[in-house]
Scaffold this active site. Structure first.
Site, PDB file in Angstrom:
ATOM      1  CD  GLU A 148      49.820  -2.543 -84.364  1.00  0.00           C
ATOM      2  OE1 GLU A 148      51.197  -1.716 -83.902  1.00  0.00           O
ATOM      3  OE2 GLU A 148      49.342  -2.023 -85.113  1.00  0.00           O
ATOM      4  CD  GLU A 168      49.896   2.369 -84.456  1.00  0.00           C
ATOM      5  OE1 GLU A 168      50.201   1.767 -83.559  1.00  0.00           O
ATOM      6  OE2 GLU A 168      50.519   3.189 -85.280  1.00  0.00           O
TER       7      GLU A 168
END
Length: 655
Positions: A305, A153
């Protein structure tokens, strides 16, 4: 280059982030037993393990990871091995303060959380490369390795002195001379002319409004610096394992990365997706992110995710009702995912995310969360051989561009209430609720294969993008655009007349006299509907047709929706039902049709290859007409002409 199919080997990857360093080693064997019971075939290791791998500068402790890699291979579970570089150990910031990012007020962001690294720091990059080199050398030949996951991320901004030095070099590469930079930034305004490169800094806190072109370039620079960090580590693992695919996970619709550019550098495009289970538009938000990620991947993609239950970062973190985890996971598969994964495998007992759910929650094996995970694993195993590496062909493309978003979201604009992601969601939702499936595209992409191209809002358009839209319409395509499109060029310089003259001619706009933003809750009455958020004082050409006009007020009688041939311009944001009806009408005229006619409102229908996914986003059972004979791969039941879907029910029908 290798792609996702290299890792899937004909299966849907199912699993998630596994952080066994948080647990006693005897727990690992219990984890493997539960993984196999749930048909887990993939885990991601090492995402936040830097201090475990390198407890002091230059040290290496790989023994624990050796045992884990061997354990996963022994039980047939593939490993997506991560470089741990998103969360440097405390010793790095302590020894090397230059590795820490600085915010726009000049304050250092310290260790103790995560993502505490300066993307511009040469020291950080050196340490990141070293640990990546050693991971690649040690595990590149390990039989459990299926994919590399770089960092996690990427989302770091940095206004430090080192970032400023790199920013200056980046600007020199972009503009060449200070004269060209001053022209691009419009520095004649407010006496901002630069006479020496050393005078330029990152756009830190200022007394009043910052130069918007400088801020726009800083956004571009930040995306590029993070991309440099990614590609440096990617190139290291590629040299060691040229046939192993590489990814890094996007956050959904995040402003900090030009994801079109990033996707071109990835073997596998992956995303993290966390819709709010209490949000009535949660399923549509998921569909938008899935459509965008599939389009960036130009094929199958990876759901890296999601949450099996509640997250921990909303004001109130609600669990997922029964069946919702399965429904949203299969929605991702319907829209192109060949991997369905979670953060994380086992819910943490300590740390900042101990209340973020895991596939195995605090309730353990008997808990509802794990039992639903087991059911999903069984469902994915049933359809794996029929769905992986299959593509979806759509007739509609929605255009999105990060540079347009960045430019339109700065201070000093006409309305702080015009939010680019919100407008994008409104237009996508209108199509989604009309059961019209869509791709996303960059405004400079080849659009020739689409019957309808939709532009919710693109404030900034390059000359190449404008030419592309004109060529698309000349080639027989239908284009519909929302307000505030084509206002600025790539330097955030307002186009002559307030909209690119070529676009004004395309839409039949003689003069755009004024923009009339609306207050929250203030309607713009139009023929047959109400507009919200925005309106415009437009004078049309004789060739254009006013499909709807404003009624009352300063704009009475002026066009609200304008059409010239196959080009439509919508100068306000119609209320949801009206926007849905308008776009459905335009789509029908362009020959773009829903997957199935007569679908109940809460049912989503998506085709992937020759399979038809039906997803009931409602809490009540519903019957869906599906003419002909089919077989439901999830139940192995024969279906003739209709099927009943229970609460949050899903069917995957063969022809």
């Amino acid at each position: 280059m290798p792609g996702l199919s290299t890792a899937t080997n004909g299966r849907i990857l199912f699993g998630g982030d596994y952080n066994p360093e948080q647990w006693p080693e005897e727990t690992w064997h219990e984890d493997v037993r539960l993984m196999k019971d749930a048909a887990v075939n993939s885990v991601t290791l090492g995402v936040f393990s830097w201090s475990k791998l390198e407890p002091t500068a230059g040290a290496r402790e790989f023994g624990w990871l050796d045992r884990l890699m061997d354990l996963m291979h022994e039980h047939g579970i593939g490993v997506v091995l991560a470089t741990p570089t998103s969360s440097p150990p405390p010793w790095m910031g302590h020894l090397h303060p230059d590795t820490l990012p600085v915010d726009q007020d000049g304050r250092t962001e310290w260790w103790g959380g995560r993502q505490h690294f300066s993307h511009s720091s040469a020291t950080y990059r050196r340490y990141a490369a070293a640990v990546t080199e050693d991971l690649a050398a040690r595990y590149g030949g390990h039989p459990a390795l299926t994919m590399w996951h770089i960092n996690n991320e990427y989302c770091t901004y940095d206004w430090s002195d080192e970032a400023a030095a790199r920013f200056r070099r980046w600007l020199q590469g972009r503009y060449g001379t200070l004269d060209a930079l001053n022209e691009a930034w419009g520095t004649a305004f407010w006496s901002q002319g630069y006479g020496d490169w050393a005078e330029i800094h990152t756009p830190r806190h200022a007394h009043y409004l910052k130069n918007p072109s400088q801020v726009l370039d800083f956004r571009r620079f930040t995306s590029d610096m993070l991309l440099e960090c990614y590609t440096a580590e990617r190139d290291i693992v590629r040299r060691a394992t040229p046939h192993t695919p590489v990814t890094s996970n996007f956050m959904p619709l995040w402003a900090g990365q030009d994801a079109w550019r990033w996707a071109a550098e990835e073997d596998v495009v992956s995303v993290d997706l966390y819709p709010d289970p209490r949000d009535p538009a949660g399923a549509q938000h998921g569909a938008l992110v899935q459509d965008m990620t599939r389009s960036q991947a130009r094929g199958p993609w990876m759901l890296m995710e999601q949450a099996a239950g509640p997250v921990n970062w909303r004001g109130v973190n609600h669990p997922k009702p029964r069946g919702l985890n399965r429904l949203w996971s299969l929605q991702a598969v319907a829209r192109g995912a060949d991997a369905v994964c979670y953060f994380q495998w086992r819910q943490s007992r300590q740390g900042a995310e101990k209340f973020h759910s895991g596939m195995v929650s605090h309730a353990g094996e008997e808990g509802r969360t794990y039992q639903e995970v087991k059911q999903l694993g069984a469902d994915l195993a049933k359809i794996s051989g029929r769905v992986t590496d299959r593509h979806t062909v759509n007739d509609i493309a929605i255009l999105h561009d990060w540079h347009a978003w960045w430019a339109s979201s700065q201070d000093g604009r006409l309305s702080a209430h015009v939010d680019h992601p919100a407008v994008l969601h409104a237009w996508h939702r209108a199509l989604w609720e009309s059961h019209l499936t869509t791709d996303f595209a960059h405004p400079e992409h080849d659009l020739g294969g689409y019957k309808l191209v939709v532009v919710p809002q693109l404030y900034l358009l390059t000359d190449a993008a404008v030419d592309n839209l004109l060529a698309y319409v000349r080639g027989g395509g239908t284009l519909v655009s929302g307000f505030l499109t084509g206002v600025a060029d790539e330097d955030d310089r307002v186009r002559p007349g307030g909209m690119d003259p070529r676009l004004r001619d395309l839409f039949g706009i003689r003069t755009l006299h004024e923009w009339w933003p609306l207050e929250p809750g203030e309607p713009a009455e139009c023929d047959g509907f109400r507009g919200t958020l925005w309106s415009e004082e437009i004078e049309k050409t004789e060739e254009a047709v006013a499909e709807a006009s404003y009624k009352g007020g300063e704009l009475d009688g002026l066009p609200a929706v304008l059409r010239k041939g196959r080009a439509w311009y919508v100068s306000t944001l119609p209320e949801p039902e009206s926007l849905r009806a308008l776009l459905a009408r335009i789509a029908a005229g362009a020959g773009a049709a829903p997957v199935l006619d007569g679908l109940p409102g809460q049912v989503e229908a998506v085709r992937r290859g020759d399979l038809l996914f039906l997803l009931n986003h409602g809490r009540e059972a519903v019957t869906v007409e599906v003419p002909g004979s089919h077989r439901d791969l999830l139940t192995d039941a024969e279906v003739s002409d209709e099927i009943t879907l229970g609460r949050h029910g899903v069917a995957v029908l063969t022809p």
